[in-house]
Design a protein around this motif. Structure first.
Motif, PDB file in Angstrom:
ATOM      1  N   CYS A   1       2.291   6.375  -1.211  1.00 28.89           N
ATOM      2  CA  CYS A   1       2.288   5.601  -2.459  1.00 28.89           C
ATOM      3  C   CYS A   1       3.590   4.819  -2.631  1.00 28.89           C
ATOM      4  O   CYS A   1       3.569   3.667  -3.081  1.00 28.89           O
ATOM      5  CB  CYS A   1       2.045   6.518  -3.648  1.00 28.89           C
ATOM      6  SG  CYS A   1       0.348   7.107  -3.744  1.00 28.89           S
TER       7      CYS A   1
ATOM      8  N   ALA B   1       3.522   1.948  -0.198  1.00 30.90           N
ATOM      9  CA  ALA B   1       2.560   0.948  -0.659  1.00 30.90           C
ATOM     10  C   ALA B   1       3.135   0.127  -1.807  1.00 30.90           C
ATOM     11  O   ALA B   1       2.940  -1.094  -1.869  1.00 30.90           O
ATOM     12  CB  ALA B   1       1.265   1.633  -1.104  1.00 30.90           C
ATOM     13  N   TYR B   2       3.861   0.768  -2.704  1.00 28.34           N
ATOM     14  CA  TYR B   2       4.468   0.051  -3.820  1.00 28.34           C
ATOM     15  C   TYR B   2       5.580  -0.883  -3.344  1.00 28.34           C
ATOM     16  O   TYR B   2       5.664  -2.033  -3.770  1.00 28.34           O
ATOM     17  CB  TYR B   2       5.010   1.055  -4.843  1.00 28.34           C
ATOM     18  CG  TYR B   2       5.708   0.396  -6.004  1.00 28.34           C
ATOM     19  CD1 TYR B   2       4.966  -0.224  -7.006  1.00 28.34           C
ATOM     20  CD2 TYR B   2       7.091   0.382  -6.091  1.00 28.34           C
ATOM     21  CE1 TYR B   2       5.595  -0.841  -8.073  1.00 28.34           C
ATOM     22  CE2 TYR B   2       7.734  -0.225  -7.144  1.00 28.34           C
ATOM     23  CZ  TYR B   2       6.984  -0.836  -8.141  1.00 28.34           C
ATOM     24  OH  TYR B   2       7.618  -1.453  -9.191  1.00 28.34           O
TER      25      TYR B   2
ATOM     26  N   GLU C   1       3.970  -3.670  -1.209  1.00 30.27           N
ATOM     27  CA  GLU C   1       2.808  -4.275  -1.866  1.00 30.27           C
ATOM     28  C   GLU C   1       1.589  -4.295  -0.950  1.00 30.27           C
ATOM     29  O   GLU C   1       0.863  -5.273  -0.847  1.00 30.27           O
ATOM     30  CB  GLU C   1       3.140  -5.671  -2.370  1.00 30.27           C
ATOM     31  CG  GLU C   1       4.212  -5.671  -3.435  1.00 30.27           C
ATOM     32  CD  GLU C   1       4.544  -7.051  -3.948  1.00 30.27           C
ATOM     33  OE1 GLU C   1       3.885  -8.027  -3.549  1.00 30.27           O
ATOM     34  OE2 GLU C   1       5.469  -7.143  -4.774  1.00 30.27           O
TER      35      GLU C   1
ATOM     36  N   TRP D   1      -1.524  -2.517  -1.073  1.00 27.70           N
ATOM     37  CA  TRP D   1      -2.208  -1.677  -2.040  1.00 27.70           C
ATOM     38  C   TRP D   1      -3.297  -0.813  -1.430  1.00 27.70           C
ATOM     39  O   TRP D   1      -3.640   0.223  -1.980  1.00 27.70           O
ATOM     40  CB  TRP D   1      -2.750  -2.530  -3.181  1.00 27.70           C
ATOM     41  CG  TRP D   1      -1.647  -3.299  -3.823  1.00 27.70           C
ATOM     42  CD1 TRP D   1      -1.504  -4.640  -3.866  1.00 27.70           C
ATOM     43  CD2 TRP D   1      -0.488  -2.760  -4.475  1.00 27.70           C
ATOM     44  NE1 TRP D   1      -0.335  -4.991  -4.507  1.00 27.70           N
ATOM     45  CE2 TRP D   1       0.306  -3.847  -4.901  1.00 27.70           C
ATOM     46  CE3 TRP D   1      -0.038  -1.466  -4.737  1.00 27.70           C
ATOM     47  CZ2 TRP D   1       1.507  -3.680  -5.566  1.00 27.70           C
ATOM     48  CZ3 TRP D   1       1.169  -1.309  -5.406  1.00 27.70           C
ATOM     49  CH2 TRP D   1       1.925  -2.402  -5.815  1.00 27.70           C
ATOM     50  N   TRP D   2      -3.832  -1.200  -0.286  1.00 28.60           N
ATOM     51  CA  TRP D   2      -4.846  -0.347   0.329  1.00 28.60           C
ATOM     52  C   TRP D   2      -4.224   0.958   0.815  1.00 28.60           C
ATOM     53  O   TRP D   2      -4.907   1.981   0.902  1.00 28.60           O
ATOM     54  CB  TRP D   2      -5.560  -1.068   1.472  1.00 28.60           C
ATOM     55  CG  TRP D   2      -4.639  -1.502   2.581  1.00 28.60           C
ATOM     56  CD1 TRP D   2      -4.015  -2.698   2.703  1.00 28.60           C
ATOM     57  CD2 TRP D   2      -4.217  -0.715   3.703  1.00 28.60           C
ATOM     58  NE1 TRP D   2      -3.234  -2.723   3.826  1.00 28.60           N
ATOM     59  CE2 TRP D   2      -3.345  -1.510   4.458  1.00 28.60           C
ATOM     60  CE3 TRP D   2      -4.490   0.572   4.132  1.00 28.60           C
ATOM     61  CZ2 TRP D   2      -2.745  -1.051   5.626  1.00 28.60           C
ATOM     62  CZ3 TRP D   2      -3.896   1.030   5.299  1.00 28.60           C
ATOM     63  CH2 TRP D   2      -3.039   0.213   6.031  1.00 28.60           C
TER      64      TRP D   2
ATOM     65  N   ALA E   1      -2.070   2.624  -0.833  1.00 27.11           N
ATOM     66  CA  ALA E   1      -1.976   3.492  -2.011  1.00 27.11           C
ATOM     67  C   ALA E   1      -3.235   4.337  -2.162  1.00 27.11           C
ATOM     68  O   ALA E   1      -3.167   5.473  -2.646  1.00 27.11           O
ATOM     69  CB  ALA E   1      -1.743   2.661  -3.262  1.00 27.11           C
TER      70      ALA E   1
END
Length: 64
Positions: free
Chosen positions: A22, A25-26, A29, A31-32, A34
């Motif tokens: 997570c 992913a943040y 960026e 997002w998949w 996450a």
């Protein structure tokens, strides 16, 4: 630490891995990624995975 076993260790590793996914992913960026992170976090919190606790393998007693 009387009740600490491999299931608890597995849940801790799932939680740490999910948090790691997570965070990455943040930051990037992506997002998949996450989704994978939240899946691992859910596995550790809600104790699902390994077919509801059937993670062990018990070999048969031999040919009968």
């Amino acid at each position: 630490m009387k009740h600490f076993n491999t299931n608890n260790l597995r849940r801790i590793l799932y939680l740490l891995g999910g948090i790691f996914f997570c965070v990455i992913a943040y930051q990037d960026e992506v997002w998949w990624l996450a989704i994978a992170g939240f899946y691992f976090i859910a596995m550790s919190v809600f104790r699902f995975g390994c077919a509801s606790g059937n993670c062990g393998y018990t070999p048969g007693r031999g040919k009968q």
